[in-house]
Write a protein that holds these residues in place. Sequence first.
Motif, mmCIF file in Angstrom:
data_model
loop_
_atom_site.group_PDB
_atom_site.id
_atom_site.type_symbol
_atom_site.label_atom_id
_atom_site.label_comp_id
_atom_site.label_asym_id
_atom_site.label_seq_id
_atom_site.Cartn_x
_atom_site.Cartn_y
_atom_site.Cartn_z
ATOM 1 N N ALA A 160 0.840 -1.218 0.000
ATOM 2 C CA ALA A 160 0.000 0.000 0.000
ATOM 3 C C ALA A 160 0.863 1.251 0.000
ATOM 4 O O ALA A 160 0.560 2.228 -0.692
ATOM 5 N N ASP A 161 1.949 1.204 0.782
ATOM 6 C CA ASP A 161 2.877 2.348 0.811
ATOM 7 C C ASP A 161 3.460 2.588 -0.577
ATOM 8 O O ASP A 161 3.548 3.724 -1.051
ATOM 9 N N LYS A 162 3.864 1.514 -1.198
ATOM 10 C CA LYS A 162 4.519 1.612 -2.505
ATOM 11 C C LYS A 162 3.572 2.176 -3.568
ATOM 12 O O LYS A 162 3.973 2.962 -4.428
ATOM 13 N N SER A 219 -5.146 3.727 -4.274
ATOM 14 C CA SER A 219 -5.464 3.946 -2.858
ATOM 15 C C SER A 219 -6.005 2.642 -2.259
ATOM 16 O O SER A 219 -7.083 2.175 -2.612
ATOM 17 N N VAL A 220 -5.208 2.058 -1.372
ATOM 18 C CA VAL A 220 -5.513 0.726 -0.850
ATOM 19 C C VAL A 220 -6.128 0.808 0.547
ATOM 20 O O VAL A 220 -5.571 1.460 1.429
ATOM 21 N N GLU A 221 -7.248 0.157 0.730
ATOM 22 C CA GLU A 221 -7.851 0.038 2.075
ATOM 23 C C GLU A 221 -7.475 -1.339 2.618
ATOM 24 O O GLU A 221 -7.714 -2.351 1.965
ATOM 25 N N ILE A 254 1.483 -9.868 -3.935
ATOM 26 C CA ILE A 254 0.341 -9.037 -3.525
ATOM 27 C C ILE A 254 0.209 -7.845 -4.470
ATOM 28 O O ILE A 254 -0.881 -7.523 -4.960
ATOM 29 N N GLU A 255 1.348 -7.209 -4.751
ATOM 30 C CA GLU A 255 1.329 -6.035 -5.640
ATOM 31 C C GLU A 255 0.786 -6.429 -7.020
ATOM 32 O O GLU A 255 -0.048 -5.717 -7.605
#
Lengths: 325, 323
Positions: free
Chosen positions: B221-223, B229-231, B314-315
Amino acid sequence: MALGKEQMKTLYRNLVRADHFDKMMMNRIMQGKLIGFYHPGDGAMAAGVGASTFLGENDILNPHHRAHGMAYMAGKGIDVGRYLAEHTGKADGCCGGRSSFHWSFPEQKVYGASGFIGWHFCPVVGWGWASKRKGNQVVLMASGDGSYGQGGAHEAMLSAMNWKLPIIFFCENNGMAIHSTADDMHPMPDISSLAQGYGMPAVVIDGQDVFAVAETVIAARKHALAGKGPTFVEAKTVRLREHDVGTPDLARAEPRDPEYLEELKQRDPLVLATKRVLAEKVLTQKQIDKIIKEAEEEVVVVEKFADDSPIALPSIEELQAGVYA
Amino acid sequence: MSEVRELPLVEAIKEAYQQEMERDESVFMVGQDIAGGIFPHTMGLVEQFGTDRIVDTPLAEVGMYGTAFGAAMEGFKPIVDFMFAGFFLNAASPILAQTAQFRFIHGSQMSLPMVITGACGSGMRLGNEHAMLVHNMIAQVPGIKVCMPSTPYDAKGLMISAIRDPNPVAFIWHLGTMMDRGPVPEEAYEVPLGVAEVKREGSDITLVANGIQYKNAVEVADKLEGDISVEIIDPRSVSPLDIDTILKSVDKTGRLVIVDESWDSRSTASQIAAQVVDVGFDMLDAPIRRVCIPDIPLPGGHMEPYVAPNPDAIEAAVRDVCQ
């Protein structure tokens, strides 16, 4: 220590009752009026009666599958009506009709039966552990010769002896586990010889003699309450019938010898006990007849209670509400 | 609120044990080598509570587990520590066939308040038996609750809830989170079982992850920040599963990726996917993706990093769903 006359009377009465209950269960399974299995205890009810009759209120009792625990109920004052209602899937059953033969009476510290033979070698460690801390109770851990094939038996005896837990390992050795003979499945003739490896006191007794069993278990219980740890009591008994009703009665792959079975019947616990109470003038024939009549009447009451109770058919939602506390 | 001190996750668990054992005499621990402590979470407890309450057993999982199982029927509240969670399989029969189903089968008369715990997970290349996550095997059976913390805060709160819960609760913790530090209040508090938490708000995609995979999710999420925009939702418990919190998020984002360090088939990931499709089919703008272990035993050696879920996998799943 010799039993008093009152104790002998109580044992005799409980033996008669247990025998009647076993016959009741046999009749019902044959009539299709019992759910699941029945593993008859015919001719082998003395061990359970003798072991359980003088248990304390706080003692934990774990019966085994032979006669579905009927021989062990007396000492805990189990409500046989609710037991039978359970076994017939009725709403007034001790577990609401959910368990069939996996019955329990937790308030009386009968925490439940299981179809996994030897399952109780697991919780018995905790029952013993808790009993030791409470200090005023023991565990009667009943099982057959077959269950001592389970690895858990070793684990239970190991911790029981390490921690000197107040457990009576009460083994009814009837020489048979379904079709397997104890001779084939155990290297030593006495299952109790296992106890030697743990330094656990062990005794072999005549499981057909209800009085001898009671005397032994009373002594073992005293030993446990005194903080001296577990004992192993092996009661030699018999299996007169098939493992469970409907299964062929084989030893290995051959039918069991009818002559041998006939010989076993000569040592029926009721025959032995009757002889003794009459000889020692503990009971008269008239008193015995009365005990038998009362047992017959009890069976009628028990069956009526179970038969009158409605079939348990709760909704899925009601059942879901019962999964978690 | 004054500044909250930070603790590693394993110390947060230990503090939960300590505070609950101080509060309630009936709570005790049983395991193997817990007096000395294989992991730091039991180290030193024996000095405070003695061998009556920090109970070491022989190398015998059935008897060890039985100490807890039987004592729970007698009114005690045991915590049974399997060291590595996979070792629970040595006592799987009494846990899954009996303990979990005991209350129901016996007419809902009994409660079995107990905590079954152990550490596991990828990251140390320990091979399948030590590393495999067992949460889904346990969660398949009704009657037992299953939780797994991702942060030290949740570790303490979930453990306290697990100890206080009247049901058997499996508390599985991931070795990869053992030394993770985070704020942990000093007082006792509960994190409710069966309640998920939105740990990071976002608008494009819902990413569900727990244990070490929560950390990986945060890394991803940071990357992707500024791009996608990841929840992030941490289920915290896998049984009971808080599907409502996940559905609410999917309703907002329209997209869902589930990370579950487990075999893909019959996993929490597949369960969440099935439930979201059942109830929230119309919410979805893209297919659901699951990032799990393929249906092969988790190898040790040098294969673990790419067989187990990882930030790259995941990415890739997140990008795929957000195309």
